[in-house]
Design a protein around this motif. Structure first.
Motif, PDB file in Angstrom:
ATOM      1  N   MET A  10       0.888  -1.187   0.000  1.00  0.00           N
ATOM      2  CA  MET A  10       0.000   0.000   0.000  1.00  0.00           C
ATOM      3  C   MET A  10       0.915   1.223   0.000  1.00  0.00           C
ATOM      4  SD  MET A  10      -3.042  -1.024   2.682  1.00  0.00           S
ATOM      5  CE  MET A  10      -4.098   0.364   2.334  1.00  0.00           C
ATOM      6  N   PRO A  11       1.573   1.481  -1.133  1.00  0.00           N
ATOM      7  CA  PRO A  11       2.618   2.513  -1.182  1.00  0.00           C
ATOM      8  C   PRO A  11       2.145   3.932  -0.879  1.00  0.00           C
ATOM      9  CG  PRO A  11       2.035   1.775  -3.402  1.00  0.00           C
ATOM     10  CD  PRO A  11       1.365   0.845  -2.452  1.00  0.00           C
ATOM     11  N   PHE A  12       0.855   4.194  -1.021  1.00  0.00           N
ATOM     12  CA  PHE A  12       0.349   5.551  -0.780  1.00  0.00           C
ATOM     13  C   PHE A  12       0.193   5.861   0.715  1.00  0.00           C
ATOM     14  CE2 PHE A  12      -3.089   2.580  -1.601  1.00  0.00           C
ATOM     15  CZ  PHE A  12      -3.973   2.800  -0.551  1.00  0.00           C
ATOM     16  N   LEU A  13       0.379   4.843   1.581  1.00  0.00           N
ATOM     17  CA  LEU A  13       0.299   5.059   3.026  1.00  0.00           C
ATOM     18  C   LEU A  13       1.643   4.733   3.684  1.00  0.00           C
ATOM     19  CD1 LEU A  13      -3.194   3.520   3.928  1.00  0.00           C
ATOM     20  CD2 LEU A  13      -2.585   5.944   3.982  1.00  0.00           C
ATOM     21  N   ASP A  14       2.081   5.619   4.566  1.00  0.00           N
ATOM     22  CA  ASP A  14       3.329   5.421   5.302  1.00  0.00           C
ATOM     23  C   ASP A  14       3.024   4.698   6.621  1.00  0.00           C
ATOM     24  OD1 ASP A  14       5.347   6.397   7.483  1.00  0.00           O
ATOM     25  OD2 ASP A  14       6.371   6.738   5.565  1.00  0.00           O
TER      26      ASP A  14
ATOM     27  N   SER B  45      -8.536  15.814  13.968  1.00  0.00           N
ATOM     28  CA  SER B  45      -7.508  16.546  13.214  1.00  0.00           C
ATOM     29  C   SER B  45      -6.189  15.777  13.254  1.00  0.00           C
ATOM     30  CB  SER B  45      -7.324  17.955  13.781  1.00  0.00           C
ATOM     31  OG  SER B  45      -6.632  17.931  15.008  1.00  0.00           O
ATOM     32  N   MET B  46      -5.891  15.147  14.415  1.00  0.00           N
ATOM     33  CA  MET B  46      -4.683  14.319  14.520  1.00  0.00           C
ATOM     34  C   MET B  46      -4.765  13.102  13.610  1.00  0.00           C
ATOM     35  SD  MET B  46      -3.401  14.195  18.465  1.00  0.00           S
ATOM     36  CE  MET B  46      -4.960  14.237  19.323  1.00  0.00           C
ATOM     37  N   LEU B  47      -5.959  12.526  13.515  1.00  0.00           N
ATOM     38  CA  LEU B  47      -6.146  11.356  12.648  1.00  0.00           C
ATOM     39  C   LEU B  47      -5.732  11.679  11.214  1.00  0.00           C
ATOM     40  CD1 LEU B  47      -7.329   8.452  12.248  1.00  0.00           C
ATOM     41  CD2 LEU B  47      -9.533   9.549  11.817  1.00  0.00           C
ATOM     42  N   GLY B  48      -6.214  12.800  10.699  1.00  0.00           N
ATOM     43  CA  GLY B  48      -5.888  13.185   9.326  1.00  0.00           C
ATOM     44  C   GLY B  48      -4.459  13.639   9.143  1.00  0.00           C
ATOM     45  N   THR B  49      -3.977  14.472  10.081  1.00  0.00           N
ATOM     46  CA  THR B  49      -2.637  15.058   9.903  1.00  0.00           C
ATOM     47  C   THR B  49      -1.515  14.050  10.124  1.00  0.00           C
ATOM     48  OG1 THR B  49      -2.772  15.899  12.187  1.00  0.00           O
ATOM     49  CG2 THR B  49      -3.328  17.430  10.422  1.00  0.00           C
ATOM     50  N   PHE B  50      -1.694  13.145  11.081  1.00  0.00           N
ATOM     51  CA  PHE B  50      -0.650  12.126  11.294  1.00  0.00           C
ATOM     52  C   PHE B  50      -0.574  11.165  10.109  1.00  0.00           C
ATOM     53  CE2 PHE B  50      -0.464  13.152  15.918  1.00  0.00           C
ATOM     54  CZ  PHE B  50       0.915  13.220  16.034  1.00  0.00           C
TER      55      PHE B  50
ATOM     56  N   GLY C 158       2.786  12.522   9.516  1.00  0.00           N
ATOM     57  CA  GLY C 158       3.471  12.218  10.773  1.00  0.00           C
ATOM     58  C   GLY C 158       3.579  13.453  11.647  1.00  0.00           C
ATOM     59  N   TYR C 159       4.723  13.595  12.324  1.00  0.00           N
ATOM     60  CA  TYR C 159       4.942  14.760  13.179  1.00  0.00           C
ATOM     61  C   TYR C 159       5.305  15.983  12.341  1.00  0.00           C
ATOM     62  CZ  TYR C 159       4.823  12.363  17.696  1.00  0.00           C
ATOM     63  OH  TYR C 159       4.416  11.690  18.818  1.00  0.00           O
ATOM     64  N   PHE C 160       4.424  16.961  12.283  1.00  0.00           N
ATOM     65  CA  PHE C 160       4.736  18.273  11.704  1.00  0.00           C
ATOM     66  C   PHE C 160       3.798  19.278  12.381  1.00  0.00           C
ATOM     67  CE2 PHE C 160       1.197  16.870   9.240  1.00  0.00           C
ATOM     68  CZ  PHE C 160       0.625  17.953   8.580  1.00  0.00           C
ATOM     69  N   TRP C 161       3.843  20.531  11.990  1.00  0.00           N
ATOM     70  CA  TRP C 161       3.165  21.579  12.757  1.00  0.00           C
ATOM     71  C   TRP C 161       1.674  21.310  12.985  1.00  0.00           C
ATOM     72  CZ3 TRP C 161      -0.974  24.184  10.812  1.00  0.00           C
ATOM     73  CH2 TRP C 161      -1.162  24.142   9.427  1.00  0.00           C
ATOM     74  N   ALA C 162       0.980  20.753  11.978  1.00  0.00           N
ATOM     75  CA  ALA C 162      -0.476  20.556  12.099  1.00  0.00           C
ATOM     76  C   ALA C 162      -0.816  19.440  13.090  1.00  0.00           C
ATOM     77  CB  ALA C 162      -1.080  20.241  10.730  1.00  0.00           C
ATOM     78  N   SER C 163      -0.090  18.313  13.010  1.00  0.00           N
ATOM     79  CA  SER C 163      -0.354  17.203  13.936  1.00  0.00           C
ATOM     80  C   SER C 163       0.050  17.578  15.360  1.00  0.00           C
ATOM     81  CB  SER C 163       0.392  15.941  13.493  1.00  0.00           C
ATOM     82  OG  SER C 163       1.779  16.168  13.401  1.00  0.00           O
ATOM     83  N   ILE C 164       1.147  18.345  15.494  1.00  0.00           N
ATOM     84  CA  ILE C 164       1.586  18.796  16.818  1.00  0.00           C
ATOM     85  C   ILE C 164       0.569  19.781  17.405  1.00  0.00           C
ATOM     86  CG2 ILE C 164       3.370  20.122  18.041  1.00  0.00           C
ATOM     87  CD1 ILE C 164       5.406  18.805  16.081  1.00  0.00           C
ATOM     88  N   ALA C 165      -0.018  20.614  16.546  1.00  0.00           N
ATOM     89  CA  ALA C 165      -1.066  21.543  17.013  1.00  0.00           C
ATOM     90  C   ALA C 165      -2.270  20.767  17.540  1.00  0.00           C
ATOM     91  CB  ALA C 165      -1.484  22.462  15.873  1.00  0.00           C
ATOM     92  N   GLY C 166      -2.653  19.686  16.835  1.00  0.00           N
ATOM     93  CA  GLY C 166      -3.768  18.855  17.276  1.00  0.00           C
ATOM     94  C   GLY C 166      -3.499  18.186  18.608  1.00  0.00           C
ATOM     95  N   SER C 167      -2.296  17.597  18.749  1.00  0.00           N
ATOM     96  CA  SER C 167      -1.957  16.903  20.000  1.00  0.00           C
ATOM     97  C   SER C 167      -1.806  17.897  21.154  1.00  0.00           C
ATOM     98  CB  SER C 167      -0.680  16.069  19.840  1.00  0.00           C
ATOM     99  OG  SER C 167       0.407  16.859  19.445  1.00  0.00           O
TER     100      SER C 167
END
Length: 404
Positions: A32-36, A90-95, A99-108
């Motif tokens: 499933m190459p489109f998902l990390d 928001s964490m579900l989508g951004t992670f 992964g870890y970047f400004w949007a996911s960190i803002a959610g957490s």
């Protein structure tokens, strides 16, 4: 706020957690190459913690507050629950996306700030409460707050690219320890004692405080078990051993209290309610025994040296102990009609969780000799599908029969 809706919504969130689990298991076997995979894991863990477990605990604490003191204004808590859920999605989508970047960190960060506010409001309102479960919820929420240090440190290291292997693991284990062994476990014990009190099996103030402080200090100092691979003085190790023994004594005392009141629980609780308590209690007992055993350096090195063992241990606490207990608590609120179809879903979920733990445990044991179990990943995929299907079955059969 209709608490039955939010509890059912929590089961829906549990379903999403299970779907992510199926996806990760599928991805191990097929492309499933489109998902990390790393991003999926981060989304899976954060959503499980905040949208599923934290949300259930928040709603059940509201239920507790409404029963113990109906004069307490719950509106502020209800707003925090909604904010926590928005942050979780928001964490579900951004992670998943990055992964870890400004949007996911803002959610957490938003979800963590919610836990700070919830703790503050509960401290203020708990002054009006005289009940044995209160200190367990206070401690649980306290642990949720201090666990944030691990997340903030992780986020800072990932953003600044300054992470080292030791610091990364120490921060990750710090967060996990105070969430799993602190916030989740202490909240569950609070719910257990309150449920027993409601059917006439109240614990004495003296016994409650003794068990509480043994487990509390055991949890604080017990973080050291997660970082025994770091070099530490002998006296620090000795303190960790003493605290772990104290925690074991506290756990045994809690077990003896439940056992002493078992006859009353047989009369007042349904067979399924009692069975799930024994099921979760068994997982808790294994967790306590493993913690005690991990004071032995060789066992600790084995526990943290093999990925399968770490995954098996985390699932033991999160799924077999906490998740099953919370599903049981949701059903015990009397907000839902308990039908044979619903109970079938619970039984299948318990079976799926047991099989998942059994296979992961076997993989962990065999990994000592670097032996791989044939078709283990295929079996885990099937088991994850079974868990997803059982949670879906619970969700569609969870029907409210009265307004709350």
């Amino acid at each position: 706020m209709q608490r039955s809706f939010w509890l059912k919504f929590s089961i829906f969130n549990f379903l999403i957690v299970a779907l992510l689990g199926v996806t990760m298991r599928y991805k191990i076997l097929y492309s499933m190459p489109f998902l990390d995979q790393k991003h999926l894991q981060e989304a899976h863990s954060h959503f499980a913690f905040y949208a599923w477990i934290t949300n259930v605990i928040y709603v059940l604490i509201l239920n507790y507050l409404s029963k113990i003191n109906s004069a307490i204004n719950l509106k502020k808590y209800e707003k925090l629950i909604i904010i926590n859920l928005i942050a979780s999605f928001s964490m579900l989508g951004t992670f998943i996306y990055g992964g870890y970047f400004w949007a996911s960190i803002a959610g957490s960060t938003t979800a963590l700030l919610c836990s700070f506010a919830f703790f503050f409001f509960f401290i203020r309102d708990s002054n009006k409460i005289q009940d044995t479960s209160k200190i367990w919820f206070l401690a649980g929420l306290f642990f949720a707050v201090i666990s944030s240090v691990g997340v903030f440190n992780l986020g800072f290291m990932m953003m600044s690219k300054t992470a080292t292997q030791d610091l990364y693991l120490a921060s990750e284990y710090y967060y996990l320890h105070f969430q799993y062994n602190g916030f989740f476990i202490f909240s569950c014990i609070g719910f257990l004692l309150f449920s027993m009190k409601q059917v006439g099996s109240a614990i004495s103030e003296k016994q409650n405080k003794l068990i509480f402080w043994l487990l509390f200090f055991g949890c604080i100092i017990g973080y050291g078990l997660s970082v025994l691979w770091m070099k530490m003085p002998v006296y620090v190790f000795a303190v960790i051993v003493v605290a772990t023994i104290g925690q074991t004594i506290g756990a045994v005392m809690l077990y003896l209290f439940v056992k002493k009141n078992w006859t009353n629980l047989v009369l007042k609780w349904s067979p399924m309610h009692r069975f799930v308590l024994m099921y979760a209690g068994f997982a808790f007992a294994v967790k306590i025994a493993l913690q005690l055993g991990s004071n032995i350096p060789a066992l600790n090195q084995f526990a943290f040296g093999f990925r399968n063992v770490v995954i098996a241990y985390l699932h033991l606490i999160l799924l077999m102990c906490i998740a099953t207990f919370l599903v049981n608590q949701i059903l015990a609120t009397n907000y839902f009609t308990i039908t044979k179809k619903l109970l079938l879903g619970v039984k299948l979920l318990l079976l799926g969780i047991f099989l998942n733990e059994f296979i992961l445990g076997l993989m962990g044991v065999f990994s000592i000799k670097y032996i791989s179990i044939p078709f283990a990943n295929e079996m885990l995929l099937l088991v994850s599908v079974l868990m997803f299907a059982s949670i879906f079955w619970i969700f569609i059969n969870l029907k409210s029969f009265k307004k709350t």
